[in-house]
Motif scaffolding. Structure first.
Motif, short mmCIF file in Angstrom:
data_model
loop_
_atom_site.label_atom_id
_atom_site.label_comp_id
_atom_site.label_asym_id
_atom_site.label_seq_id
_atom_site.Cartn_x
_atom_site.Cartn_y
_atom_site.Cartn_z
N ALA A 8 -0.16 12.27 10.69
CA ALA A 8 -0.86 13.44 10.15
C ALA A 8 -0.64 13.52 8.64
CB ALA A 8 -0.35 14.70 10.84
N TRP A 9 -1.59 14.09 7.96
CA TRP A 9 -1.55 14.14 6.50
C TRP A 9 -1.71 15.57 6.04
CZ3 TRP A 9 -0.18 10.07 3.80
CH2 TRP A 9 -0.35 10.11 2.42
N PRO A 10 -1.06 16.02 5.01
CA PRO A 10 -0.20 15.27 4.11
C PRO A 10 1.22 15.13 4.63
CG PRO A 10 -0.45 17.49 3.27
CD PRO A 10 -1.30 17.40 4.52
N LEU A 11 1.88 14.11 4.16
CA LEU A 11 3.27 13.86 4.49
C LEU A 11 4.17 14.52 3.46
CD1 LEU A 11 3.15 10.00 5.07
CD2 LEU A 11 3.18 11.76 6.80
N ASP A 12 5.46 14.52 3.75
CA ASP A 12 6.41 14.91 2.72
C ASP A 12 6.34 13.86 1.62
OD1 ASP A 12 7.26 17.13 4.13
OD2 ASP A 12 8.87 16.04 5.14
N PRO A 13 6.60 14.23 0.38
CA PRO A 13 6.56 13.25 -0.71
C PRO A 13 7.54 12.10 -0.48
CG PRO A 13 6.63 15.48 -1.59
CD PRO A 13 6.88 15.58 -0.11
N ILE A 14 7.16 10.94 -0.98
CA ILE A 14 8.02 9.76 -0.95
C ILE A 14 8.59 9.60 -2.35
CG2 ILE A 14 8.06 7.24 -0.68
CD1 ILE A 14 5.63 7.59 1.22
N ARG A 15 9.90 9.48 -2.44
CA ARG A 15 10.55 9.34 -3.74
C ARG A 15 11.06 7.92 -3.92
NH1 ARG A 15 10.46 14.31 -5.55
NH2 ARG A 15 10.44 16.02 -4.09
N THR A 16 10.77 7.36 -5.08
CA THR A 16 11.29 6.05 -5.45
C THR A 16 12.29 6.28 -6.59
OG1 THR A 16 9.64 5.55 -7.15
CG2 THR A 16 9.07 5.01 -4.87
N GLU A 17 12.73 5.21 -7.20
CA GLU A 17 13.69 5.35 -8.30
C GLU A 17 13.15 6.23 -9.42
OE1 GLU A 17 15.84 2.48 -11.58
OE2 GLU A 17 15.37 1.63 -9.62
N ARG A 18 11.86 6.05 -9.77
CA ARG A 18 11.30 6.79 -10.90
C ARG A 18 10.10 7.66 -10.55
NH1 ARG A 18 9.93 1.94 -14.76
NH2 ARG A 18 9.13 1.17 -12.79
N ARG A 64 -7.92 13.56 -1.14
CA ARG A 64 -7.01 14.07 -0.11
C ARG A 64 -7.42 13.47 1.24
NH1 ARG A 64 -3.16 18.49 -0.87
NH2 ARG A 64 -2.34 18.92 1.16
N ARG A 65 -6.82 12.31 1.56
CA ARG A 65 -7.08 11.66 2.83
C ARG A 65 -5.83 10.85 3.21
NH1 ARG A 65 -10.32 9.53 -0.97
NH2 ARG A 65 -9.87 7.40 -1.62
N PRO A 66 -5.64 10.59 4.48
CA PRO A 66 -4.44 9.86 4.92
C PRO A 66 -4.28 8.53 4.20
CG PRO A 66 -5.58 10.77 6.81
CD PRO A 66 -6.48 10.99 5.61
N GLY A 67 -3.08 8.29 3.73
CA GLY A 67 -2.75 7.04 3.06
C GLY A 67 -3.05 7.00 1.58
N ASN A 68 -3.66 8.05 1.03
CA ASN A 68 -3.98 8.10 -0.39
C ASN A 68 -2.94 8.96 -1.10
OD1 ASN A 68 -5.42 7.55 -2.75
ND2 ASN A 68 -6.68 9.38 -2.52
N PHE A 69 -2.10 8.33 -1.90
CA PHE A 69 -1.02 9.01 -2.60
C PHE A 69 -1.33 9.16 -4.08
CE2 PHE A 69 1.04 6.73 0.89
CZ PHE A 69 1.88 7.69 1.43
#
Length: 194
Positions: A8-18, A64-69
């Protein structure tokens, strides 16, 4: 085409190093318009769209669609990365085939997942595309295990060709389209632990 089961979308944010990868919001609209109208961004993508057309057509919350960040750096959108299914109607069937995970062959009637990305030129050369794409691929591999992902670029786009190699895409084929040589690569998700 077989649709892939994405969460399901949106997901919680994904955090990387920066970076933060998140669903788009209304505050991102101006950055989307800047991306779509940039001649530099669209050098290998058929050219930019006119800004006045984009001002009229881009929705309040674009992309705003699944998989689009949205790719966010220090609280501001710097680009987008998308990994997900490709709708048959979005592309001409002759442009490419699709990669079947079990047969390692290209077939025009199979489902596929595709990676695409756009970053504002002022952010190029700092590794943000690699960081964002790697995080999106990791998310997709967890969300839809065992499904390979394809990437298309013009061979003249040396930055995209280097990024594809860095991310682990391997060449499936080359073909001529839009008066330029195109490249199709595939990324295999890691095997699940046994």
């Amino acid at each position: 085409m077989t649709e892939l089961d994405v969460p399901a979308w949106p997901l919680d944010p994904i955090r990387t190093e920066r970076l933060v990868l998140r669903a788009s919001e209304a505050r991102d609209r101006a950055a989307f318009i800047e991306l779509y109208s940039s001649p530099e961004v669209h050098t290998y993508l058929g050219g930019p769209r006119p800004r006045d057309e984009l001002d009229r057509s881009v929705p309040e919350i674009p992309g705003r669609r699944p998989g689009n960040f949205v790719i966010e750096l220090d609280g501001a959108m710097i680009g987008t990365v998308e990994v997900g299914t490709v709708e048959v109607g979005r592309r001409e069937a002759e442009r490419h085939g699709r990669v079947l995970p079990d047969a390692r062959q290209v077939r025009p009637d199979a489902g596929e997942a595709e990676l695409s990305y756009l970053l504002l030129p002022k952010t190029w050369g700092r590794g943000y595309a690699a960081e964002a794409c790697a995080a999106a691929l990791d998310w997709f591999a967890d969300a839809v295990p065992g499904v390979p992902v394809v990437l298309y670029t013009q061979t003249a786009n040396t930055r995209s060709m280097r990024l594809a190699a860095k991310l682990g895409f391997t060449e499936v084929r080359r073909f001529e389209k839009w008066d330029a040589e195109q490249w199709m690569g595939v990324w295999e998700p890691p095997a699940p632990p046994t």
